[in-house]
Design a protein around this motif. Structure first.
Motif, PDB file in Angstrom:
ATOM      1  N   VAL A 193      65.869  72.653  13.768  1.00 50.39           N
ATOM      2  CA  VAL A 193      66.346  72.645  15.141  1.00 50.39           C
ATOM      3  C   VAL A 193      65.783  71.414  15.839  1.00 50.39           C
ATOM      4  N   GLN A 194      66.468  70.959  16.858  1.00 50.51           N
ATOM      5  CA  GLN A 194      65.965  69.830  17.637  1.00 50.51           C
ATOM      6  C   GLN A 194      64.946  70.305  18.664  1.00 50.51           C
ATOM      7  N   ALA A 195      64.092  69.404  19.056  1.00 57.55           N
ATOM      8  CA  ALA A 195      63.094  69.718  20.078  1.00 57.55           C
ATOM      9  C   ALA A 195      63.780  70.275  21.321  1.00 57.55           C
ATOM     10  N   GLY A 196      63.161  71.316  21.879  1.00 55.61           N
ATOM     11  CA  GLY A 196      63.743  71.988  23.035  1.00 55.61           C
ATOM     12  C   GLY A 196      64.612  73.174  22.669  1.00 55.61           C
TER      13      GLY A 196
ATOM     14  N   VAL B  49      51.229  78.268  22.124  1.00 51.85           N
ATOM     15  CA  VAL B  49      52.579  78.830  22.190  1.00 51.85           C
ATOM     16  C   VAL B  49      52.798  79.725  23.403  1.00 51.85           C
ATOM     17  N   LYS B  50      51.761  79.946  24.188  1.00 49.31           N
ATOM     18  CA  LYS B  50      51.898  80.807  25.374  1.00 49.31           C
ATOM     19  C   LYS B  50      52.986  80.271  26.289  1.00 49.31           C
ATOM     20  N   GLY B  51      53.836  81.175  26.760  1.00 46.08           N
ATOM     21  CA  GLY B  51      54.919  80.799  27.647  1.00 46.08           C
ATOM     22  C   GLY B  51      56.160  80.311  26.930  1.00 46.08           C
ATOM     23  N   ARG B  52      56.059  80.104  25.626  1.00 50.11           N
ATOM     24  CA  ARG B  52      57.219  79.629  24.855  1.00 50.11           C
ATOM     25  C   ARG B  52      57.657  80.632  23.789  1.00 50.11           C
ATOM     26  N   PHE B  53      56.713  81.308  23.159  1.00 48.78           N
ATOM     27  CA  PHE B  53      57.011  82.252  22.081  1.00 48.78           C
ATOM     28  C   PHE B  53      56.808  83.685  22.567  1.00 48.78           C
ATOM     29  N   ILE B  54      57.620  84.585  22.011  1.00 46.36           N
ATOM     30  CA  ILE B  54      57.482  86.009  22.326  1.00 46.36           C
ATOM     31  C   ILE B  54      57.498  86.806  21.030  1.00 46.36           C
ATOM     32  N   ILE B  55      56.454  87.604  20.829  1.00 50.44           N
ATOM     33  CA  ILE B  55      56.398  88.493  19.669  1.00 50.44           C
ATOM     34  C   ILE B  55      56.837  89.886  20.110  1.00 50.44           C
ATOM     35  N   SER B  56      57.611  90.542  19.269  1.00 45.24           N
ATOM     36  CA  SER B  56      58.075  91.891  19.596  1.00 45.24           C
ATOM     37  C   SER B  56      58.323  92.644  18.300  1.00 45.24           C
ATOM     38  N   GLN B  57      58.526  93.920  18.420  1.00 42.19           N
ATOM     39  CA  GLN B  57      58.794  94.715  17.226  1.00 42.19           C
ATOM     40  C   GLN B  57      59.730  95.858  17.556  1.00 42.19           C
ATOM     41  N   ASP B  58      60.496  96.243  16.575  1.00 40.21           N
ATOM     42  CA  ASP B  58      61.386  97.398  16.667  1.00 40.21           C
ATOM     43  C   ASP B  58      60.884  98.386  15.630  1.00 40.21           C
TER      44      ASP B  58
ATOM     45  N   LYS C 249      63.261 100.129  13.263  1.00 37.67           N
ATOM     46  CA  LYS C 249      63.800  99.296  12.189  1.00 37.67           C
ATOM     47  C   LYS C 249      62.708  98.686  11.319  1.00 37.67           C
ATOM     48  N   ASN C 250      61.445  98.988  11.638  1.00 38.21           N
ATOM     49  CA  ASN C 250      60.323  98.387  10.909  1.00 38.21           C
ATOM     50  C   ASN C 250      60.448  96.870  10.855  1.00 38.21           C
ATOM     51  N   THR C 251      60.810  96.282  11.966  1.00 35.56           N
ATOM     52  CA  THR C 251      61.059  94.838  12.018  1.00 35.56           C
ATOM     53  C   THR C 251      60.232  94.182  13.111  1.00 35.56           C
ATOM     54  N   LEU C 252      59.611  93.083  12.742  1.00 34.29           N
ATOM     55  CA  LEU C 252      58.830  92.247  13.654  1.00 34.29           C
ATOM     56  C   LEU C 252      59.641  91.003  13.967  1.00 34.29           C
ATOM     57  N   TYR C 253      59.552  90.538  15.206  1.00 34.00           N
ATOM     58  CA  TYR C 253      60.302  89.349  15.621  1.00 34.00           C
ATOM     59  C   TYR C 253      59.365  88.310  16.239  1.00 34.00           C
ATOM     60  N   LEU C 254      59.801  87.082  16.186  1.00 32.50           N
ATOM     61  CA  LEU C 254      59.157  86.014  16.938  1.00 32.50           C
ATOM     62  C   LEU C 254      60.255  85.155  17.548  1.00 32.50           C
ATOM     63  N   GLN C 255      60.427  85.276  18.848  1.00 36.30           N
ATOM     64  CA  GLN C 255      61.369  84.432  19.576  1.00 36.30           C
ATOM     65  C   GLN C 255      60.645  83.143  19.947  1.00 36.30           C
ATOM     66  N   MET C 256      61.157  82.024  19.480  1.00 38.97           N
ATOM     67  CA  MET C 256      60.521  80.735  19.719  1.00 38.97           C
ATOM     68  C   MET C 256      61.442  79.884  20.586  1.00 38.97           C
ATOM     69  N   ASN C 257      60.983  79.550  21.775  1.00 36.59           N
ATOM     70  CA  ASN C 257      61.751  78.751  22.717  1.00 36.59           C
ATOM     71  C   ASN C 257      61.027  77.433  22.982  1.00 36.59           C
ATOM     72  N   MET C 258      61.775  76.490  23.532  1.00 34.76           N
ATOM     73  CA  MET C 258      61.202  75.178  23.869  1.00 34.76           C
ATOM     74  C   MET C 258      60.397  74.623  22.698  1.00 34.76           C
ATOM     75  N   LEU C 259      60.988  74.634  21.544  1.00 41.08           N
ATOM     76  CA  LEU C 259      60.293  74.213  20.337  1.00 41.08           C
ATOM     77  C   LEU C 259      59.938  72.730  20.391  1.00 41.08           C
ATOM     78  N   LYS C 260      58.803  72.421  19.786  1.00 42.05           N
ATOM     79  CA  LYS C 260      58.291  71.058  19.734  1.00 42.05           C
ATOM     80  C   LYS C 260      58.134  70.633  18.274  1.00 42.05           C
ATOM     81  N   PRO C 261      58.137  69.348  18.008  1.00 47.39           N
ATOM     82  CA  PRO C 261      57.933  68.906  16.616  1.00 47.39           C
ATOM     83  C   PRO C 261      56.644  69.448  16.008  1.00 47.39           C
ATOM     84  N   GLU C 262      55.613  69.620  16.818  1.00 46.49           N
ATOM     85  CA  GLU C 262      54.345  70.135  16.300  1.00 46.49           C
ATOM     86  C   GLU C 262      54.403  71.619  15.941  1.00 46.49           C
ATOM     87  N   ASP C 263      55.505  72.289  16.260  1.00 47.38           N
ATOM     88  CA  ASP C 263      55.687  73.677  15.828  1.00 47.38           C
ATOM     89  C   ASP C 263      56.208  73.760  14.388  1.00 47.38           C
ATOM     90  N   SER C 264      56.565  72.630  13.814  1.00 47.39           N
ATOM     91  CA  SER C 264      57.079  72.621  12.441  1.00 47.39           C
ATOM     92  C   SER C 264      56.019  73.121  11.476  1.00 47.39           C
TER      93      SER C 264
END
Length: 125
Positions: free
Chosen positions: A12-15, A63-72, A75-90
């Protein structure tokens, strides 16, 4: 035996945004602390975010303010929503599970027992 399988990585591109998923099997999700970790080439594995069975969360400062961890739990499923991604998140992103509280608070990889195989995230500038 606990099995964890991650998906959702990509380029993905930055942002931009990505959502990672981790499907857990072999145990009751209500009993475990879960976390997302990442490891870039040549660097140590580091904690990104953790979550308890009651939904309490902790995040790395980077990652505070950009990533959100959640779980269902249904469904026994964990998620990580990653927003405003930066190259250093690679990095390769891993989900992990453990019964202990220490890893949840410290976001410490050494305190997590069960690991998935990882999913690659690449952010271009």
């Amino acid at each position: 035996q606990v099995q964890l399988v991650e998906s959702g990585g990509g380029s993905v591109q930055a942002g931009g945004s990505l959502r990672l998923s981790c499907v857990a099997s072999g145990y009751s999700a209500m009993s475990y602390y879960m976390g997302w970790f990442r490891q870039a080439p040549g660097k140590e594995r580091e904690g990104v975010a953790t979550i308890s069975s009651d939904g309490s969360t902790r995040y790395a400062d980077s990652v505070k303010g950009r990533f959100i961890i959640s779980q269902d739990n249904a469904k026994n499923t964990l998620y990580l929503q990653m927003n405003m991604l930066k190259p250093e998140d690679s990095a390769m992103y891993y989900c992990a599970a453990d019964l202990g509280l220490r890893g949840f608070y410290l976001l410490s990889p050494r305190d997590f027992t069960y690991w998935g195989q990882g999913t690659q995230v690449t952010v271009s500038s």
